[in-house]
Design a protein around this motif. Structure first.
Motif, PDB file in Angstrom:
ATOM      1  N   THR A 148      18.741   9.826 -12.430  1.00  0.00           N
ATOM      2  CA  THR A 148      18.095   9.440 -11.108  1.00  0.00           C
ATOM      3  C   THR A 148      16.368   9.578 -11.599  1.00  0.00           C
ATOM      4  OG1 THR A 148      17.806  11.812 -10.770  1.00  0.00           O
ATOM      5  CG2 THR A 148      19.597  10.640  -9.668  1.00  0.00           C
ATOM      6  N   GLY A 149      16.060  10.111 -12.646  1.00  0.00           N
ATOM      7  CA  GLY A 149      14.448  10.319 -12.833  1.00  0.00           C
ATOM      8  C   GLY A 149      14.144  11.529 -12.298  1.00  0.00           C
ATOM      9  N   LEU A 150      14.976  12.507 -11.694  1.00  0.00           N
ATOM     10  CA  LEU A 150      14.566  13.931 -11.397  1.00  0.00           C
ATOM     11  C   LEU A 150      13.943  14.665 -12.288  1.00  0.00           C
ATOM     12  CD1 LEU A 150      14.673  16.146  -9.193  1.00  0.00           C
ATOM     13  CD2 LEU A 150      17.063  16.493  -9.935  1.00  0.00           C
ATOM     14  N   ALA A 151      14.533  14.625 -13.512  1.00  0.00           N
ATOM     15  CA  ALA A 151      14.075  15.671 -14.446  1.00  0.00           C
ATOM     16  C   ALA A 151      14.480  14.988 -16.100  1.00  0.00           C
ATOM     17  CB  ALA A 151      14.440  17.164 -14.417  1.00  0.00           C
ATOM     18  N   ILE A 186      29.697  12.015  -6.935  1.00  0.00           N
ATOM     19  CA  ILE A 186      29.141  10.983  -6.549  1.00  0.00           C
ATOM     20  C   ILE A 186      28.500  10.107  -7.967  1.00  0.00           C
ATOM     21  CG2 ILE A 186      27.294   9.910  -5.223  1.00  0.00           C
ATOM     22  CD1 ILE A 186      29.245  11.077  -3.451  1.00  0.00           C
ATOM     23  N   CYS A 187      27.793  10.742  -8.577  1.00  0.00           N
ATOM     24  CA  CYS A 187      27.217   9.996  -9.764  1.00  0.00           C
ATOM     25  C   CYS A 187      27.765  10.407 -10.992  1.00  0.00           C
ATOM     26  CB  CYS A 187      25.730  10.574  -9.835  1.00  0.00           C
ATOM     27  SG  CYS A 187      24.502   9.651 -10.695  1.00  0.00           S
ATOM     28  N   LYS A 188      28.940   9.663 -10.801  1.00  0.00           N
ATOM     29  CA  LYS A 188      30.022   9.847 -11.915  1.00  0.00           C
ATOM     30  C   LYS A 188      29.538   9.083 -13.270  1.00  0.00           C
ATOM     31  CE  LYS A 188      33.078   8.704  -9.137  1.00  0.00           C
ATOM     32  NZ  LYS A 188      34.470   8.497  -8.253  1.00  0.00           N
ATOM     33  N   ALA A 189      29.872   9.404 -14.260  1.00  0.00           N
ATOM     34  CA  ALA A 189      29.597   8.730 -15.504  1.00  0.00           C
ATOM     35  C   ALA A 189      29.715   7.235 -15.543  1.00  0.00           C
ATOM     36  CB  ALA A 189      30.303   9.537 -16.781  1.00  0.00           C
ATOM     37  N   ARG A 190      30.967   6.821 -15.247  1.00  0.00           N
ATOM     38  CA  ARG A 190      31.542   5.373 -15.537  1.00  0.00           C
ATOM     39  C   ARG A 190      31.285   4.482 -14.209  1.00  0.00           C
ATOM     40  NH1 ARG A 190      36.682   5.502 -19.571  1.00  0.00           N
ATOM     41  NH2 ARG A 190      35.857   6.681 -21.118  1.00  0.00           N
ATOM     42  N   ASN A 191      31.648   5.320 -12.852  1.00  0.00           N
ATOM     43  CA  ASN A 191      31.666   4.387 -11.822  1.00  0.00           C
ATOM     44  C   ASN A 191      30.768   5.238 -10.725  1.00  0.00           C
ATOM     45  OD1 ASN A 191      33.505   2.078 -12.408  1.00  0.00           O
ATOM     46  ND2 ASN A 191      34.866   3.966 -13.155  1.00  0.00           N
ATOM     47  N   CYS A 197      25.966   7.373  -1.737  1.00  0.00           N
ATOM     48  CA  CYS A 197      24.957   8.557  -2.315  1.00  0.00           C
ATOM     49  C   CYS A 197      23.995   8.637  -1.186  1.00  0.00           C
ATOM     50  CB  CYS A 197      24.451   7.929  -3.582  1.00  0.00           C
ATOM     51  SG  CYS A 197      23.395   9.116  -4.196  1.00  0.00           S
ATOM     52  N   PRO A 198      23.956   9.894  -1.039  1.00  0.00           N
ATOM     53  CA  PRO A 198      22.725  10.155   0.086  1.00  0.00           C
ATOM     54  C   PRO A 198      21.471  10.100  -0.527  1.00  0.00           C
ATOM     55  CG  PRO A 198      23.787  12.328  -0.785  1.00  0.00           C
ATOM     56  CD  PRO A 198      24.605  11.018  -1.500  1.00  0.00           C
ATOM     57  N   ILE A 199      21.126   9.922  -1.647  1.00  0.00           N
ATOM     58  CA  ILE A 199      19.980   9.878  -2.380  1.00  0.00           C
ATOM     59  C   ILE A 199      19.561   8.553  -3.046  1.00  0.00           C
ATOM     60  CG2 ILE A 199      19.709  12.182  -2.474  1.00  0.00           C
ATOM     61  CD1 ILE A 199      20.410  12.037  -5.612  1.00  0.00           C
ATOM     62  N   VAL A 200      20.542   7.407  -2.831  1.00  0.00           N
ATOM     63  CA  VAL A 200      20.346   6.467  -3.685  1.00  0.00           C
ATOM     64  C   VAL A 200      19.004   5.533  -3.742  1.00  0.00           C
ATOM     65  CG1 VAL A 200      20.941   4.956  -1.664  1.00  0.00           C
ATOM     66  CG2 VAL A 200      21.509   4.122  -3.915  1.00  0.00           C
ATOM     67  N   ASP A 201      18.345   5.687  -2.275  1.00  0.00           N
ATOM     68  CA  ASP A 201      16.875   5.081  -2.378  1.00  0.00           C
ATOM     69  C   ASP A 201      15.755   6.055  -3.105  1.00  0.00           C
ATOM     70  OD1 ASP A 201      17.600   6.888  -0.106  1.00  0.00           O
ATOM     71  OD2 ASP A 201      15.149   6.680   0.586  1.00  0.00           O
ATOM     72  N   LEU A 202      16.038   6.985  -3.499  1.00  0.00           N
ATOM     73  CA  LEU A 202      15.356   7.779  -4.111  1.00  0.00           C
ATOM     74  C   LEU A 202      15.575   7.661  -5.952  1.00  0.00           C
ATOM     75  CD1 LEU A 202      15.455  11.128  -2.272  1.00  0.00           C
ATOM     76  CD2 LEU A 202      13.454   9.222  -2.190  1.00  0.00           C
ATOM     77  N   CYS A 203      16.680   7.335  -5.910  1.00  0.00           N
ATOM     78  CA  CYS A 203      17.104   7.502  -7.270  1.00  0.00           C
ATOM     79  C   CYS A 203      16.581   6.020  -8.115  1.00  0.00           C
ATOM     80  CB  CYS A 203      18.757   7.247  -7.480  1.00  0.00           C
ATOM     81  SG  CYS A 203      19.343   7.108  -9.029  1.00  0.00           S
ATOM     82  N   GLU A 204      16.322   6.474  -9.500  1.00  0.00           N
ATOM     83  CA  GLU A 204      15.446   5.258 -10.135  1.00  0.00           C
ATOM     84  C   GLU A 204      16.586   4.636 -11.384  1.00  0.00           C
ATOM     85  OE1 GLU A 204      12.381   7.555 -12.182  1.00  0.00           O
ATOM     86  OE2 GLU A 204      11.207   8.003 -10.353  1.00  0.00           O
ATOM     87  N   TYR A 205      17.642   4.884 -11.057  1.00  0.00           N
ATOM     88  CA  TYR A 205      18.619   4.150 -12.025  1.00  0.00           C
ATOM     89  C   TYR A 205      18.682   2.719 -11.762  1.00  0.00           C
ATOM     90  CZ  TYR A 205      23.262   3.493 -14.091  1.00  0.00           C
ATOM     91  OH  TYR A 205      24.201   3.031 -14.912  1.00  0.00           O
TER      92      TYR A 205
END
Length: 218
Positions: A148-151, A186-191, A197-205
């Motif tokens: 996500t780029g959180l940390a 939600i943010c599972k490794a493969r899928n 996801c409630p934070i998808v617009d904040l996520c940098e993936y």
């Protein structure tokens, strides 16, 4: 991710789950400690099945010592690495009795000195049993923090230190639970389930799984 985005991320996770907690079942700090030791490379569901048999019979250091290592193995043999875990639990029970009067210590150094207890396990016990503002970084949290780029960080310790630095104080106590549950479901490794996801617009993936016909901006 900037400070405003991080605060928004946690606010949304809190809104979705106002009172997060571990999925391990326990009723005392000692039960939690044993469950966390058992959970290494195992699922919480599997641990809960084993402790549902073990704890009604032995849920104190003295009672587990009375079972002996061989007796303890019979209760936890469905869990991966159970011979090693049985040895560690017997050892930590002995140490708790000899050094701490049978009680789980609230100090990090004392916890990490117990057999089978590393920094992550100590952090879980400090946070979940005693309400300390610690963040235990497992594979789920490591993934979420970096994806996500959180940390971002190259090591577990680096991610832990970064999370403690950038997480707003009001969220630190529950951050561990929000992030691990988010990574688990939600943010599972493969899928990763980016669509819900409630934070998808904040996520940098950069490889989000999004429906191009729908907008996810908030």
């Amino acid at each position: 991710m900037n400070a405003r985005q991080r605060a928004e991320l946690y606010a949304r996770l809190r809104q979705a789950n106002p009172k997060p907690t571990t999925e391990l079942r326990y009723s005392t700090p000692f039960e939690l400690l044993v469950a966390v030791v058992l959970s290494a490379q195992a699922t919480d569901v599997g641990v809960n099945k084993a402790t549902a048999r073990l704890f009604p019979v032995a849920n104190t250091p003295q009672a587990i010592l009375a079972l002996g290592e061989a007796g303890l193995r019979e209760y936890i043999k469905t869990i991966g690495l159970y011979p090693t875990k049985a040895r560690h639990i017997i050892g930590l029970c002995q140490a708790l009795i000899e050094r701490h009067g049978g009680e789980v210590p609230r100090a990090r150094e004392a916890l990490e000195a117990l057999p089978g207890v590393g920094r992550k396990t100590a952090n879980v016990v400090l946070n979940t049993a005693f309400g300390e503002p610690t963040i235990a970084v497992d594979t789920h949290i490591f993934r979420v923090a970096n994806r996500t780029g959180l940390a971002p960080g190259k090591t577990v310790r680096a991610v832990e230190e970064r999370l403690l630095k950038v997480t707003p104080k009001e969220f630190v106590k529950d951050a561990h639970h929000w992030l691990i549950l988010h990574g688990r479901y939600i943010c599972k490794a493969r899928n990763p389930a980016c669509m819900r996801c409630p934070i998808v617009d904040l996520c940098e993936y950069p490889h989000k799984r999004l429906d191009p016909d729908k907008t996810h901006a908030r």
